[in-house]
Scaffold this active site. Structure first.
Site, PDB file in Angstrom:
ATOM      1  N   CYS A  48       0.907  -1.306   0.042  1.00  0.00           N
ATOM      2  CA  CYS A  48      -0.061   0.153  -0.139  1.00  0.00           C
ATOM      3  C   CYS A  48       0.778   1.112  -0.059  1.00  0.00           C
ATOM      4  CB  CYS A  48      -0.998   0.062   1.205  1.00  0.00           C
ATOM      5  SG  CYS A  48      -0.040  -0.243   2.639  1.00  0.00           S
TER       6      CYS A  48
ATOM      7  N   HIS B 134      -2.809   6.199   5.131  1.00  0.00           N
ATOM      8  CA  HIS B 134      -1.486   6.573   5.356  1.00  0.00           C
ATOM      9  C   HIS B 134      -0.904   7.742   4.506  1.00  0.00           C
ATOM     10  CE1 HIS B 134      -1.239   2.287   6.301  1.00  0.00           C
ATOM     11  NE2 HIS B 134      -0.657   1.803   5.288  1.00  0.00           N
TER      12      HIS B 134
END
Length: 339
Positions: A131, A244
């Site tokens: 990711c 994130h």
């Protein structure tokens, strides 16, 4: 339009749930959907297009008649079941780390290297990157194409959902306990995560780096087809549920100004520039949740070197960092190769 039979493996997990939602949101040409998970989830019902579908137990024989398998069950499960699925003619798009660095398996971010999807015929498997690598390369590829990049220095600030549902619950429980003055005992992480930052994601290697950090190094080089590019990473787990964030410093091969970078990124696919610091506007994890874009801001020149640029990059890790990227790969697959 031709329709396809699609299996979601790990359907009851956070990423599997998101895959099901995104298939529906993007009106993917699904004829039949098959939801697969472990035996303990058998019979649980999940909704797709308003209809409840029972979860079935994953076996090697689950994939007869399935055209595309979206996998997010954990690396060891993918290693066992993805080749079995691929052997039936199903094209597997795997979200785990099981196949990412195998040379005959394409590792793909559609905004970065969509042409590599054509290599799926090697093994009927396509790998979804980590990711953190996904959002970093979505932001950096337009710059790389324009002026080249010699070196990347990245620090990640990663949400607990990257670990899984149990980590989300742990952060919630620990936060509540600390605010109530109760004792906290960590279980998912080696230390308390609530109100804390852990400079440790995945196992440590002999070099002192973690596996997570080296994933970013190796996956970047593979997808850019550039083994010479310098990459160094520090991965940090932070007390955020979803989204994130990354601080990225790059050294380009040719000089480029912050203004030129901003224009490049404003016109690049999958990116939304949020960069008005005078108005306190910059990418925030809490505002990226549920969004498909990779958000970029704090674009500025590095005054310590001649060809340096700093960026702040934020994305929803369960969407673009996982489920959405897999579905985007599937969209290109059906449009260019399977129709």
């Amino acid at each position: 339009m031709k329709k396809f039979n699609v299996a979601v493996v790990g359907a009851t997990g956070a990423v599997g749930n998101e895959m099901i939602k995104i298939l529906e949101e993007r009106d993917f040409p699904v004829d039949r959907i098959l939801l697969l998970a472990s035996e303990r989830s058998r019979g649980k019902e999940l909704i797709f297009r308003g209809v409840p579908h029972p979860v079935e137990t994953l076996t090697e024989g689950s994939f007869d008649g399935i055209d595309i398998g979206l996998f997010s069950p954990g690396g060891s499960i993918s290693k066992r079941f993805a080749p079995a699925a691929a052997g039936t003619g199903c094209v597997v798009i795997d979200n785990t780390s099981a196949f990412r660095m195998e040379p005959d398996v394409p590792l793909v971010v559609p905004e970065v290297n969509p042409e590599d999807i054509a290599q799926y015929t090697n093994r009927n498997i396509i790998a979804n990157p980590n990711c953190s690598t996904i959002q970093m390369l979505v932001a950096l590829k337009p710059i790389y194409d324009a002026v080249g990049i010699e070196r990347i220095v990245v620090s990640t600030y990663q949400a607990v959902s990257g670990t899984g549902k149990e980590a989300v619950v742990e952060l919630e429980d620990q936060s509540r306990a600390i605010l109530e003055g109760k004792e906290v005992k960590p279980a998912v992480y080696p230390h308390v995560i609530a109100f804390n930052c852990l400079p440790h994601i995945d196992d440590f290697l002999d070099s002192g780096y973690t596996k997570e950090e080296m994933k970013m190094v190796n996956e970047t080089r593979k997808m850019l087809h550039d083994p010479s590019i310098g990459v160094t990473a520090t991965a940090v787990r932070v007390p955020v549920f979803y989204g994130h964030s990354e601080s990225i410093n790059i050294e380009t091969k040719k000089k480029i100004t912050a203004g030129e970078v901003r224009k490049l990124l404003e016109n690049a696919p999958g990116i939304k520039v949020v960069d008005e610091p005078a108005k306190f506007e910059y990418p925030l994890a809490i505002e990226a949740v549920g969004k498909n874009e990779t958000f970029v801001g704090r674009i500025r020149e590095d005054e310590s070197i001649d060809r340096g640029i700093n960026l702040w990059v934020v994305s929803d890790n369960t969407r673009k960092g996982a489920a959405l990227n897999a579905v985007q790969i599937a969209e290109i697959l059906v449009e260019r190769y399977l129709s």
